[in-house]
Design a protein around this motif. Sequence first.
Motif, PDB file in Angstrom:
ATOM      1  N   GLN A 251      -8.734 -14.033   4.441  1.00 44.22           N
ATOM      2  CA  GLN A 251      -8.864 -12.631   4.875  1.00 44.22           C
ATOM      3  C   GLN A 251      -8.666 -12.577   6.384  1.00 44.22           C
ATOM      4  OE1 GLN A 251     -12.763 -11.936   3.202  1.00 44.22           O
ATOM      5  NE2 GLN A 251     -11.929 -11.286   1.233  1.00 44.22           N
TER       6      GLN A 251
ATOM      7  N   ASP B 213     -12.090  -4.509   6.083  1.00 44.36           N
ATOM      8  CA  ASP B 213     -13.009  -4.519   4.943  1.00 44.36           C
ATOM      9  C   ASP B 213     -12.208  -4.831   3.684  1.00 44.36           C
ATOM     10  OD1 ASP B 213     -15.204  -3.562   6.587  1.00 44.36           O
ATOM     11  OD2 ASP B 213     -14.164  -1.630   6.562  1.00 44.36           O
ATOM     12  N   PRO B 214     -11.759  -6.079   3.535  1.00 40.96           N
ATOM     13  CA  PRO B 214     -10.817  -6.419   2.463  1.00 40.96           C
ATOM     14  C   PRO B 214     -11.416  -6.266   1.077  1.00 40.96           C
ATOM     15  CG  PRO B 214     -11.616  -8.399   3.534  1.00 40.96           C
ATOM     16  CD  PRO B 214     -12.111  -7.239   4.353  1.00 40.96           C
ATOM     17  N   SER B 215     -10.571  -5.828   0.158  1.00 43.34           N
ATOM     18  CA  SER B 215     -10.955  -5.712  -1.240  1.00 43.34           C
ATOM     19  C   SER B 215     -10.273  -6.830  -2.023  1.00 43.34           C
ATOM     20  CB  SER B 215     -10.519  -4.349  -1.798  1.00 43.34           C
ATOM     21  OG  SER B 215      -9.102  -4.215  -1.703  1.00 43.34           O
TER      22      SER B 215
ATOM     23  N   ASP C  28      -8.852  -1.594   3.903  1.00 40.57           N
ATOM     24  CA  ASP C  28      -9.272  -2.388   2.744  1.00 40.57           C
ATOM     25  C   ASP C  28      -8.168  -3.303   2.221  1.00 40.57           C
ATOM     26  OD1 ASP C  28      -7.575  -0.503   1.667  1.00 40.57           O
ATOM     27  OD2 ASP C  28      -8.926   0.096   0.033  1.00 40.57           O
ATOM     28  N   ASP C  29      -7.110  -3.523   3.022  1.00 41.25           N
ATOM     29  CA  ASP C  29      -6.065  -4.437   2.579  1.00 41.25           C
ATOM     30  C   ASP C  29      -6.679  -5.813   2.308  1.00 41.25           C
ATOM     31  OD1 ASP C  29      -2.896  -4.883   2.554  1.00 41.25           O
ATOM     32  OD2 ASP C  29      -3.857  -6.650   3.450  1.00 41.25           O
TER      33      ASP C  29
ATOM     34  N   GLY D  74      -6.931  -6.391   6.114  1.00 40.50           N
ATOM     35  CA  GLY D  74      -7.892  -5.331   6.399  1.00 40.50           C
ATOM     36  C   GLY D  74      -9.197  -5.816   7.012  1.00 40.50           C
TER      37      GLY D  74
ATOM     38  N   ARG E 191     -10.458 -10.071   8.892  1.00 40.05           N
ATOM     39  CA  ARG E 191     -11.892 -10.187   9.183  1.00 40.05           C
ATOM     40  C   ARG E 191     -12.197 -11.287  10.192  1.00 40.05           C
ATOM     41  NH1 ARG E 191     -16.020  -9.990   4.338  1.00 40.05           N
ATOM     42  NH2 ARG E 191     -17.330  -9.688   6.180  1.00 40.05           N
TER      43      ARG E 191
ATOM     44  N   SER F 122       0.820  -1.213   0.000  1.00 45.19           N
ATOM     45  CA  SER F 122       0.000   0.000   0.000  1.00 45.19           C
ATOM     46  C   SER F 122       0.851   1.259   0.000  1.00 45.19           C
ATOM     47  CB  SER F 122      -0.938  -0.002   1.211  1.00 45.19           C
ATOM     48  OG  SER F 122      -1.886  -1.041   1.106  1.00 45.19           O
TER      49      SER F 122
ATOM     50  N   TRP G  82      -4.633  -4.354  11.023  1.00 48.27           N
ATOM     51  CA  TRP G  82      -4.808  -3.201  10.143  1.00 48.27           C
ATOM     52  C   TRP G  82      -4.814  -1.929  10.986  1.00 48.27           C
ATOM     53  CZ3 TRP G  82      -9.296  -0.178  10.687  1.00 48.27           C
ATOM     54  CH2 TRP G  82     -10.274  -0.724  11.522  1.00 48.27           C
TER      55      TRP G  82
END
Length: 491
Positions: A449, A441-443, A434-435, A439, A452, A148, A474
Amino acid sequence: MTEGNRSWPRRVLGAVLALARRSVATVVLVVLVLVGLRAWHSTQGPPLRPWHTIVPAELDSDAIVHGDWNAWMAAESRLFDRLHRDLQREMEPADRTPINRYEDGSFASPLAFDREWNRSYILDPAITPRGVAVLLHGLSDSPYSMRSLAALYRANGFIAIVPRMPGHGTVPGALTHEGRKEWEATVEMTMVEARRRTGGRLPLHLVGYSNGGALGLLHVARRIAAGERNDVQRIVLLSPMIEVNTFARYAGLAGLPAYFGRYAKTAWLDLLPEYNPFKYNSFPVRAARESYLVTSDLQGAMDAVAQRGAMDKLPPILAFQSVVDDTVTAPAVMTRLFDRLPANGSELVLFDVHRGRMLDPILRPGVTAWTHEALKVSRRYTFTVIGTASEDDATAVARSRPANADGVRTRGIGARYPEDIYSLSHIALPFPADDPLYGRDPSGRRVIQLGRIAVRGERNTLAVSQDSLDRLTWNPFYDEMRKRIEETLPP
């Protein structure tokens, strides 16, 4: 003087020597007992797996430092190809689980992501380059952790160069062989490539996370101490490894029984399932010892800079550190680094614990209260603490004392301290919400993940470590950190 008077000093000396011999014998006995217990304990627990016993053949430090970036990338490609073949040959059916990073079709396989982030990479900007940034990852980590931040620099017109430190991104067994000499050589080789790309015209920034922060500082300090030109205009540090805990200094003793095949597992502090595609969960003794030696080398280099009267040659440093950190000694970033800096525009930013009415009372004051006193002191650098506005207000604010200022300024940062988080962690800082892996709220694609996973249930049920799942992965204040980094970039 009588014979009795002359013999008195000899009797005292003899008694002291006898006491010293007994003390040494006691210490030796205690060490032998502890080593023996360590050897016995190693016979318990899970067996070593192929990713613990395979040691990939990396370039040695001489070959790295006398080579160049292209030679490094070619050798790295051969290394990964050989390692994949070796692992597939050595792995047993029981190893091929849905969460094993070394099983190609698993949820944790690095191949499930948009690129192989375990390898070195360069991100070129879409515009004419405005600068070059070298980003160094941490211990047991991989270039993924700089993903990032590398994108941030590229978006601002910088060429982002992210090398993989030897022993990383492959198998944990690699860290039983690779160490600080190879890491320092890789930093030197990468900085040569970075200087080539600046062409003597563009600014050069150095970004280091954890052990990478120590390696980057060490590189700069050694050049200054040697009277060489420092080409780095700015240093950015995240969770920098300025000082580690005392155990790391003597970690080598814990691995002594490994010289005997029966006790090979004593070479490891942790033997855990490898479900993280870009970071080792298992951790060898040698890596702990090498991390201590890096910090020791860094302090020696900083001392040499001070003795030369060249502290003013150090570039401005912007550092981010969690107030509580189980990997490095958080206050040492202030006392052993920033307090030694000249008035050159540096800033130390601390992420405080959540001091809400329900959370603060259950926190250990011995490890969280030191920032209160730190904010009361005027320093040669800007000192900032980001935390809750009050015990009844979780609005996140930045309390800053500018360099040599009499008072503290407070401002909101446009965020709230999440109610379910009591602190940041050593590993959280480089990763936004969003990592894809870490993250909240992962993308991205459907992969494992870790950010989460928040599970509750009965003890001794999970196949992975509960502690590792509980640790924050995160940074809820990543946007504030990003803004502060962007402010250091040329307009």
